[in-house]
Design a protein around this motif. Sequence first.
Motif, PDB file in Angstrom:
ATOM      1  N   GLU A   1       0.831  -1.208   0.000  1.00  0.00           N
ATOM      2  CA  GLU A   1       0.000   0.000   0.000  1.00  0.00           C
ATOM      3  C   GLU A   1       0.864   1.256   0.000  1.00  0.00           C
ATOM      4  O   GLU A   1       0.542   2.235  -0.683  1.00  0.00           O
ATOM      5  N   LEU A   2       1.945   1.245   0.741  1.00  0.00           N
ATOM      6  CA  LEU A   2       2.843   2.393   0.738  1.00  0.00           C
ATOM      7  C   LEU A   2       3.467   2.603  -0.642  1.00  0.00           C
ATOM      8  O   LEU A   2       3.624   3.747  -1.096  1.00  0.00           O
ATOM      9  N   PHE A   3       3.792   1.508  -1.318  1.00  0.00           N
ATOM     10  CA  PHE A   3       4.332   1.634  -2.674  1.00  0.00           C
ATOM     11  C   PHE A   3       3.271   2.229  -3.610  1.00  0.00           C
ATOM     12  O   PHE A   3       3.584   3.108  -4.431  1.00  0.00           O
ATOM     13  N   ARG A   4       2.028   1.761  -3.473  1.00  0.00           N
ATOM     14  CA  ARG A   4       0.947   2.309  -4.310  1.00  0.00           C
ATOM     15  C   ARG A   4       0.796   3.809  -4.080  1.00  0.00           C
ATOM     16  O   ARG A   4       0.653   4.590  -5.045  1.00  0.00           O
ATOM     17  N   LEU A   5       0.843   4.228  -2.823  1.00  0.00           N
ATOM     18  CA  LEU A   5       0.694   5.644  -2.502  1.00  0.00           C
ATOM     19  C   LEU A   5       1.889   6.452  -2.991  1.00  0.00           C
ATOM     20  O   LEU A   5       1.739   7.606  -3.424  1.00  0.00           O
ATOM     21  N   SER A   6       3.072   5.848  -2.944  1.00  0.00           N
ATOM     22  CA  SER A   6       4.259   6.561  -3.423  1.00  0.00           C
ATOM     23  C   SER A   6       4.177   6.822  -4.923  1.00  0.00           C
ATOM     24  O   SER A   6       4.685   7.836  -5.416  1.00  0.00           O
ATOM     25  N   GLN A   7       3.566   5.901  -5.658  1.00  0.00           N
ATOM     26  CA  GLN A   7       3.396   6.082  -7.105  1.00  0.00           C
ATOM     27  C   GLN A   7       2.462   7.242  -7.420  1.00  0.00           C
ATOM     28  O   GLN A   7       2.458   7.742  -8.552  1.00  0.00           O
TER      29      GLN A   7
END
Length: 518
Positions: free
Chosen positions: A230-236
Amino acid sequence: MCFLFPGVNETNTAGGCLATLGMSLKEQQLSWTDDLPLCQLSGVGTATNCTYNSDIKGKEEHPLEDNWLKFSRSENNVFLYGVFNGYDGIRATSFVGQRLSAELLLGQLNPEHSDADVRRILLQAFDVVERSFLESIDDALAEKASLQSQLPEGVPHHQLSSQYSKILEKLNTIEREVSGGAMAIIALILNDRLYIANVGTNRALLCKSTVDGLQVTQLNVDHTTENEDELFRLSQLGLDTGKIKQVGVIGGQESTRCIGDYKVKYGFSDIELLSAAKSKPIIAEPEIHGVQPLDGVTGFLVLMSEGLYKALECAHGPGQANQEIAAMVATEFAKQTALDAVAQAVVDRVKRIHRDTFASGGERSQFCVKHEDMTLLIRNFGYPLGEMSQPNLTPTSGGRIYPVSVPYSTQSTSKTSVTLSLVMPSQGQMVNGSHSSSTVDEVTPTLTNQSPTMTLQSTNTHTQSSSSSSDGGLFRSRPSHSLQPDEDGRVEPYVDFSEFYRLWNMDHGEQGSLLAAQ
């Protein structure tokens, strides 16, 4: 195919049938789902939220906001279960429960569908429900904007003169009607194949009876600010995930996915943590986990709201709530004769543990000042029910699960102990809202927030066991050879009871100390 509720205007789109809600919440509750056959192979237990004061008297802060469903369509061999954790009102959970049923149980699913078909239908159902819910509050939000335009700009509401009191009263009423959202987890069984679709922080556990005991598998992952995917998705999306992880909550919630909640869906640019996002950061797209074949499985499925396992984690610490709840369910299966009684007994037990921990004044009492609503849904797969309800078997009562197997009586039964193992899902890359590799037969990641005395190790079958060797864990390795009795007829113990006695002494004082010394 879609279903129109009474008083709903139809709008056809490629995503399915969207609806503009033209009825009150009370009218919504009078729906076709009242006539659907409830699944008799399942049971539900609930408890409302509670906040304790200094004299240990609990107070309900708000009405129950959780919801659930358990339906069966025998003609299509379809079973649908769901647990919905709401916040800031019940409108979202009520709407989600009814509309998800409509999008999945009106002929959309049939035995000929492939796994890919089922995943597509589940994704579409969540998408339709999300858009339908937000459309259902459009008129109310428009009225809210109109009322706000009548107020002086830049003046806080509490500083406004009495001439604006009626406008403020209307605004408060509208806000109560439209605010809030829901986390949702559903379990779909089609042709003896289990699919889990999840948005938010509720959990699904598949508990299988094996020759080694009860294997406990968490089938989904929590959508929180600690979830690396989820953090990776938000970083994108251009967000500062380091700051998000540090703060831990977004819009007052730990979840990074939900259905509804117009404030984070429409107004995310006004929220500091989310203002840099290129598009909606809080989404309603489910992760779909499966497929779990159920042929020949003996055991049970657990769906639980966040409030249940969080209450237990507050009392006992993080990391072992899944195993403890599974053990409680297995215990109550032996004691109870009805599935609703099994589920309710477990919920009551967790509630009692939480309350007793607060009352104890111990080191974890500070974490047990309050708990949220709790919901537990159990679906049975041939697990024995009521084996200890016979008159000659009297299980020991009590409100605590100790981390060793303790027989209820000296008379042996198949439920005198439960051996647990734990399997967690992988947090691999997602494809169309689902894990690209989320089956049980995967390498399992290291768990965070583990107990310092217990390390869960992967085996050749990628099943993590709660047993450990002589590293200070609760359980020593069972010897492969037969143990020989000593001169007193005793064998060397392979279970370390020190942790058991520590917890027992905390609950029973001197009486427990005497027992440990024997």
